[in-house]
Design a protein around this motif. Structure first.
Motif, short mmCIF file in Angstrom:
data_model
loop_
_atom_site.label_atom_id
_atom_site.label_comp_id
_atom_site.label_asym_id
_atom_site.label_seq_id
_atom_site.Cartn_x
_atom_site.Cartn_y
_atom_site.Cartn_z
N VAL A 52 0.83 -1.22 0.00
CA VAL A 52 0.00 0.00 0.00
C VAL A 52 0.86 1.26 0.00
CG1 VAL A 52 -1.73 1.32 1.26
CG2 VAL A 52 -2.01 -1.16 1.00
N PRO A 53 1.76 1.47 0.99
CA PRO A 53 2.62 2.66 0.91
C PRO A 53 3.63 2.57 -0.23
CG PRO A 53 3.26 1.29 2.76
CD PRO A 53 1.99 0.72 2.24
N THR A 54 4.02 1.34 -0.60
CA THR A 54 4.95 1.17 -1.72
C THR A 54 4.33 1.68 -3.01
OG1 THR A 54 5.92 -0.79 -0.67
CG2 THR A 54 6.31 -0.51 -3.02
N VAL A 55 3.06 1.37 -3.22
CA VAL A 55 2.35 1.84 -4.42
C VAL A 55 2.27 3.36 -4.44
CG1 VAL A 55 0.06 1.94 -5.49
CG2 VAL A 55 1.05 -0.27 -4.85
N ALA A 56 2.10 3.98 -3.29
CA ALA A 56 2.07 5.45 -3.24
C ALA A 56 3.38 6.03 -3.77
CB ALA A 56 1.80 5.92 -1.81
N LEU A 57 4.50 5.41 -3.42
CA LEU A 57 5.80 5.89 -3.91
C LEU A 57 5.98 5.59 -5.38
CD1 LEU A 57 7.92 4.88 -0.81
CD2 LEU A 57 7.45 7.20 -1.57
N PHE A 58 5.54 4.41 -5.82
CA PHE A 58 5.59 4.10 -7.25
C PHE A 58 4.73 5.08 -8.04
CE2 PHE A 58 6.61 -0.68 -6.51
CZ PHE A 58 7.97 -0.40 -6.53
N PHE A 83 7.88 -2.61 5.18
CA PHE A 83 7.94 -1.36 4.41
C PHE A 83 9.09 -0.48 4.87
CE2 PHE A 83 6.85 3.16 4.02
CZ PHE A 83 6.93 3.26 2.64
N MET A 84 9.28 -0.36 6.19
CA MET A 84 10.34 0.51 6.69
C MET A 84 11.71 0.06 6.19
SD MET A 84 9.02 2.99 8.23
CE MET A 84 10.53 3.67 8.89
N GLN A 85 11.94 -1.25 6.16
CA GLN A 85 13.25 -1.73 5.70
C GLN A 85 13.39 -1.65 4.18
OE1 GLN A 85 15.58 -4.67 7.73
NE2 GLN A 85 13.80 -5.28 8.95
N SER A 86 12.30 -1.48 3.46
CA SER A 86 12.38 -1.30 2.01
C SER A 86 12.45 0.18 1.64
CB SER A 86 11.17 -1.93 1.32
OG SER A 86 9.98 -1.17 1.55
N LEU A 87 12.18 1.07 2.60
CA LEU A 87 12.08 2.49 2.30
C LEU A 87 13.30 3.09 1.62
CD1 LEU A 87 10.13 4.86 2.53
CD2 LEU A 87 11.04 5.31 4.83
N PRO A 88 14.54 2.74 2.04
CA PRO A 88 15.70 3.32 1.35
C PRO A 88 15.74 3.03 -0.15
CG PRO A 88 16.39 2.38 3.43
CD PRO A 88 14.96 1.96 3.23
N TYR A 89 15.23 1.85 -0.57
CA TYR A 89 15.20 1.53 -2.00
C TYR A 89 14.33 2.55 -2.76
CZ TYR A 89 16.32 -3.11 -0.06
OH TYR A 89 16.86 -4.15 0.63
N HIS A 90 13.23 2.93 -2.13
CA HIS A 90 12.27 3.80 -2.80
C HIS A 90 12.65 5.27 -2.69
CE1 HIS A 90 9.83 0.26 -3.25
NE2 HIS A 90 9.78 0.08 -1.96
N VAL A 91 13.35 5.62 -1.62
CA VAL A 91 13.76 7.01 -1.42
C VAL A 91 14.88 7.40 -2.39
CG1 VAL A 91 14.94 8.55 0.21
CG2 VAL A 91 13.01 7.16 0.97
N TYR A 92 15.78 6.46 -2.66
CA TYR A 92 16.96 6.77 -3.47
C TYR A 92 16.63 7.50 -4.78
CZ TYR A 92 21.35 6.27 -6.00
OH TYR A 92 22.49 6.53 -6.72
N PRO A 93 15.71 7.01 -5.62
CA PRO A 93 15.48 7.70 -6.90
C PRO A 93 14.80 9.05 -6.78
CG PRO A 93 13.96 5.87 -6.66
CD PRO A 93 14.94 5.75 -5.54
N PHE A 94 14.34 9.42 -5.59
CA PHE A 94 13.82 10.78 -5.39
C PHE A 94 14.94 11.75 -5.00
CE2 PHE A 94 10.04 8.18 -4.90
CZ PHE A 94 9.09 8.92 -5.61
N LEU A 95 16.08 11.19 -4.64
CA LEU A 95 17.22 12.02 -4.22
C LEU A 95 18.33 12.07 -5.27
CD1 LEU A 95 17.58 10.86 -0.50
CD2 LEU A 95 16.37 12.88 -1.37
#
Length: 275
Positions: A89-95, A174-186
């Motif tokens: 659910v939060p992963t899809v929001a980032l995608f 989700f918390m442990q996957s968060l760095p994967y999703h944050v990287y391409p926004f930075l």
């Protein structure tokens, strides 16, 4: 993720699933499509690579260890299958934010000021950035205020199998996957490289739970492999890292794996047999 979404629209969703009048770029349609694609993709990666690892890499002798639970494999899979939809659910929001153009993902090598060298360097920086992020998030999840509620379920599996790799509480996962999703926004990252890295990190997560403790001798204290992560499950507050031992050494939480010192789970089983 927009590459996957575009391919799904082109070959399946537009001609066969959605009404002709529902535009591909409409936000609700994109969210629904991303939710389905993310769940199917996560399920496929988990079951495919988990099954291959379990049958061809995992040492089934470990199932004789006293700390291997009754019906553990079935329980690991059931827990993961319950958690993955909630993690998505939060992963899809980032995608969705990526698809709408808010990230620094790019399509063509020419769009990077550093060309192919930029692609290679971004892969290395992705690994080091996410390793750092996961280390501190993972370590925080071991704090007494968070551990029992969110991370303890993953530590049910003292002698883990590859199927324990995704058996997390949804918040923990989700918390442990968060760095994967944050990287391409930075940082800039090629879209296909990102997809490849996303698959890689899922396979790596499976590999550190596969009970295969073999690591090239020169890399034993550099790469955070299955031997390191097994000791994390067994001894709780060591070896929080994902790929490397760097941050454990910086943070004072590094422990040389017992499997490398003749005191690991296999050695314990051998002693039991000898007795």
């Amino acid at each position: 993720m927009d590459l996957v979404l575009d391919a799904a629209d082109r070959h399946l969703l537009t001609p066969y699933v959605y009404p002709a009048g529902w535009p591909e770029g409409e936000p609700c349609r994109q969210l629904l499509s991303l939710f389905v694609i993310t769940n199917l993709g996560a399920l496929a990666l988990y079951l495919l690579f988990g099954t291959l690892s379990y049958h061809f890499i995992f040492d089934h002798n470990l199932k004789n260890h006293p700390q291997f639970l009754e019906n553990q494999v079935r329980r690991e899979i059931a827990y993961a299958l319950r958690s993955l939809p909630w993690i998505s659910v939060p992963t899809v929001a980032l995608f969705f934010a990526e698809v709408r153009g808010y990230s620094k993902l790019y399509d063509n090598i020419e769009d990077s000021p550093y060309g192919w060298s930029g692609v290679f360097l971004s892969m290395l920086s992705f690994l080091f950035f996410t390793d750092m992020g996961i280390y501190w998030i993972h370590r925080a999840l071991h704090h007494r205020l968070l551990y029992k509620r969110f991370h303890k379920p993953h530590h049910l599996w003292k002698i883990a199998t590859p199927f324990a790799s995704h058996a997390f509480h949804p918040v923990d996962g989700f918390m442990q996957s968060l760095p994967y999703h944050v990287y391409p926004f930075l940082f800039p990252l090629h879209k296909i490289t990102y997809l490849g890295l996303y698959i890689f990190v899922n396979v790596w997560t499976i590999s550190i739970h596969d009970g295969d403790y073999r690591v090239p001798r020169l890399l034993r204290h550099v790469i955070n492999g299955s031997a390191h992560h097994t000791d994390h499950h067994l001894y709780f507050d060591y070896n929080y890292g994902q790929y490397f031992t760097l941050w454990d050494k910086i943070g004072g939480s590094y422990k040389s794996p017992t499997a490398f010192e003749g005191k690991g789970p296999h050695d314990y089983l051998r002693e039991l047999r000898e007795k």
